[in-house]
Design an enzyme around this catalytic site. Structure first.
Site, PDB file in Angstrom:
ATOM      1  N   SER A 141       0.853  -1.183   0.000  1.00  0.00           N
ATOM      2  CA  SER A 141       0.000   0.000   0.000  1.00  0.00           C
ATOM      3  C   SER A 141       0.890   1.235   0.000  1.00  0.00           C
ATOM      4  CB  SER A 141      -0.887   0.008   1.239  1.00  0.00           C
ATOM      5  OG  SER A 141      -0.096   0.321   2.364  1.00  0.00           O
ATOM      6  N   LYS A 142       0.249   2.385   0.053  1.00  0.00           N
ATOM      7  CA  LYS A 142       0.981   3.663   0.007  1.00  0.00           C
ATOM      8  C   LYS A 142       2.062   3.755   1.089  1.00  0.00           C
ATOM      9  CE  LYS A 142      -2.465   6.619  -2.119  1.00  0.00           C
ATOM     10  NZ  LYS A 142      -3.838   6.187  -1.849  1.00  0.00           N
ATOM     11  N   ARG A 143       1.822   3.052   2.208  1.00  0.00           N
ATOM     12  CA  ARG A 143       2.795   3.099   3.300  1.00  0.00           C
ATOM     13  C   ARG A 143       4.165   2.576   2.867  1.00  0.00           C
ATOM     14  NH1 ARG A 143       2.094  -0.486   7.057  1.00  0.00           N
ATOM     15  NH2 ARG A 143       0.496  -1.609   5.892  1.00  0.00           N
ATOM     16  N   HIS A 144       4.178   1.701   1.862  1.00  0.00           N
ATOM     17  CA  HIS A 144       5.438   1.081   1.439  1.00  0.00           C
ATOM     18  C   HIS A 144       6.161   1.877   0.357  1.00  0.00           C
ATOM     19  CE1 HIS A 144       2.916  -2.308   2.960  1.00  0.00           C
ATOM     20  NE2 HIS A 144       3.989  -2.435   3.702  1.00  0.00           N
ATOM     21  N   GLY A 145       5.607   3.012  -0.010  1.00  0.00           N
ATOM     22  CA  GLY A 145       6.241   3.816  -1.053  1.00  0.00           C
ATOM     23  C   GLY A 145       5.200   4.149  -2.107  1.00  0.00           C
TER      24      GLY A 145
END
Ligand code: GLU
Length: 486
Positions: free
Chosen positions: A252-256
């Site tokens: 998800s966005k948390r990973h980049g």
């Protein structure tokens, strides 16, 4: 084997890493076997679909170098390739199922359906549609119509059947029909659902292999039932594993950054991106993971697509991109760098041919220090700034050493009198400074590096100085001298 494969994005947002990987695997499979790669737009979710997303997806595919033989924009003999332009086709097939009793109209309201789901859940059963409208009497039907209810079309799921999928990646997977419940194939506005339209299209477009993400595996039995209802042969299915973040949760966005467009804007090279994407679930036969699209294409097969989840590793992408940046011809790299430098206000466009030569020297010097092209701005700042100061404590401490003023003065004199500044002459000058002051390498290089670049690390000084030029170098040496003498 005649290979016809498709990438079938829903245009509800930009092209994501997962979608791009599906597109790539289909493209590679088609190219490896000399087949046909089709791009079909699945825009039946009218509320969420839009042309901006469609254009973004197509643009990202083009940027990655994934050309399509048939599909939106390209056309082809199996079109149209946008589902909202195929509504009449779906209508005809839905009618066929209604007439043969394999589908039926359902008039249940949202509230009635919600109540049914609640009741099933309370009994500990799977919430599903239990077929209340399967056998409506003529009177019931007339009553619903009179109320003004608009029916959906539901597919009648056979109760006692096991669907076995021989997936090319996941091997044998089975589903019990009893858990499925009659599902909607045409919504009340006449628009088909994904599970229906996808089957009609894959059949009519003669798709041989359906290669897509694992999250669609649970849709596959619903789709197989429709093939069976029409008596059509099934395509082969290959469900590619999920992409997880490094912490093993779903990417998800948390990973980049999650969209291809974001990576494009950050200055990743398409060939690095493609190389990275293919390794998310596929592994080459040999040791070397840095491969051109051509090499990947020659080796690609579904046999080497792994069942286990792929892990999105940004460090690996950065490493791969750095490899490609180092191999990239300098003129192309300079073209890629220019928009960033322009945006940052460092370079005015258009650039003269003389300035362009200088920019190419700069890019050649810095490319070993870049993970992506947008970093050129920070890396090259010291070449554009009028003055530099020591950036950190370490740099400041170096400038406090006793011999520093003498080193700065000597260097200034030598640069000032040099007739030519290139890597060779600067190397010679640096050696002379050390010799004449009787100082070892570090005592010469470090203060000069900090004076000229502000930093302790970075490209070799004999490479930096010719690009920076005599004037700026001298000014910085003078500035540093004033600072250390106070
Ligand atoms: N439109 C679907 C999606 O974007 C396609 C799934 C499929 O390939 O069947 O997820």
């Amino acid at each position: 084997m005649t290979v016809r494969v498709r990438f079938a994005p829903s245009p509800t947002g930009p092209l994501h890493i997962g979608g791009a990987r599906s597109a790539l695997f289909n493209w590679l499979f088609a190219r490896h076997y000399g087949g046909t790669f089709i791009v079909r737009v699945e825009d039946t979710d009218l509320e969420r679909s839009n042309r901006v997303s469609e254009e973004n997806i197509l643009e990202s595919l083009r940027w990655l170098g994934l050309d399509w033989d048939e599909g939106v924009e390209t056309g082809g003999s199996f079109g149209p390739y946008r589902q909202t332009e195929r509504l009449e086709i779906y209508k005809k097939y839905a009618q066929e199922l209604l007439e043969s009793g394999k589908a039926y109209h359902c008039y249940c309201s949202e509230d009635e359906l919600a109540l049914e789901r609640e009741e099933l859940s309370a009994k500990g059963e799977l919430p599903r549609y239990m077929g209340r409208c399967r056998q409506l009497s003529v009177q019931e039907l007339a009553a619903f119509e009179a109320e003004g209810r608009k029916p959906v079309v539901r597919f009648l799921v056979p109760e006692e059947q096991t669907i076995i999928i021989n997936d090319l990646v996941r091997e044998e997977v089975s589903f019990e029909c009893s858990g499925i419940g009659d599902y909607i194939i045409v919504k009340s506005d006449g628009v088909p659902t994904y599970n229906f339209a996808v089957v009609i299209d894959d059949f009519l477009m003669e798709i041989s292999h359906v290669i897509r993400a694992e999250e669609h595996l649970s849709n596959t039995p619903r789709q197989i039932l429709i093939y069976q209802a029409f008596g059509w042969n099934l395509p082969e299915f290959a469900h590619v594993s999920l992409i997880l973040g490094k912490d093993r949760s779903k990417m998800s966005k948390r990973h980049g950054a999650t969209s291809i467009e974001q990576y494009m804007n950050l200055g990743y090279l398409p060939e690095a991106m493609v190389n990275f994407l293919v390794l998310l679930g596929w592994s080459p036969g040999g040791e070397d993971e840095v491969m051109t699209l051509q090499q990947i294409c020659e080796q690609f097969s579904l046999e080497r697509v792994v069942k286990s989840p792929a892990v999105f590793d940004l460090d690996k992408l950065n490493w791969l991109n750095a490899c490609y940046i180092r191999q990239c011809p300098v003129p192309r790299l300079t073209d890629l760098a220019l928009p960033y430098l322009h945006e940052a206000g460092m370079v005015k466009m258009p650039v003269s041919s003389e300035y362009r030569i200088w920019l190419e020297e700069l890019v050649l010097l810095l490319r070993d220090y870049l993970d992506n092209m947008s970093q050129i701005v920070d890396q090259s700042r010291m070449f554009f700034d009028s003055t530099v100061v020591p950036v950190d404590l370490e740099a400041k401490e170096i400038m406090g050493q006793i011999d520093v003023p003498a080193v700065l003065k000597k260097m200034e004199e030598k640069i000032d009198t040099a007739t030519l500044l290139n890597q060779e002459t600067v190397k010679k000058i640096l050696k002379e400074v050390g010799k004449e002051l009787d100082l070892g390498g570090k005592k010469v290089f470090m203060p000069l590096r900090v004076a000229i670049t502000g930093q302790v690390h970075g490209p070799d000084l004999h490479k930096v100085i010719p690009v920076l030029g005599a004037e700026k170098t001298i000014n910085r040496l003078k500035d540093a001298f004033i600072r250390v003498s106070n």
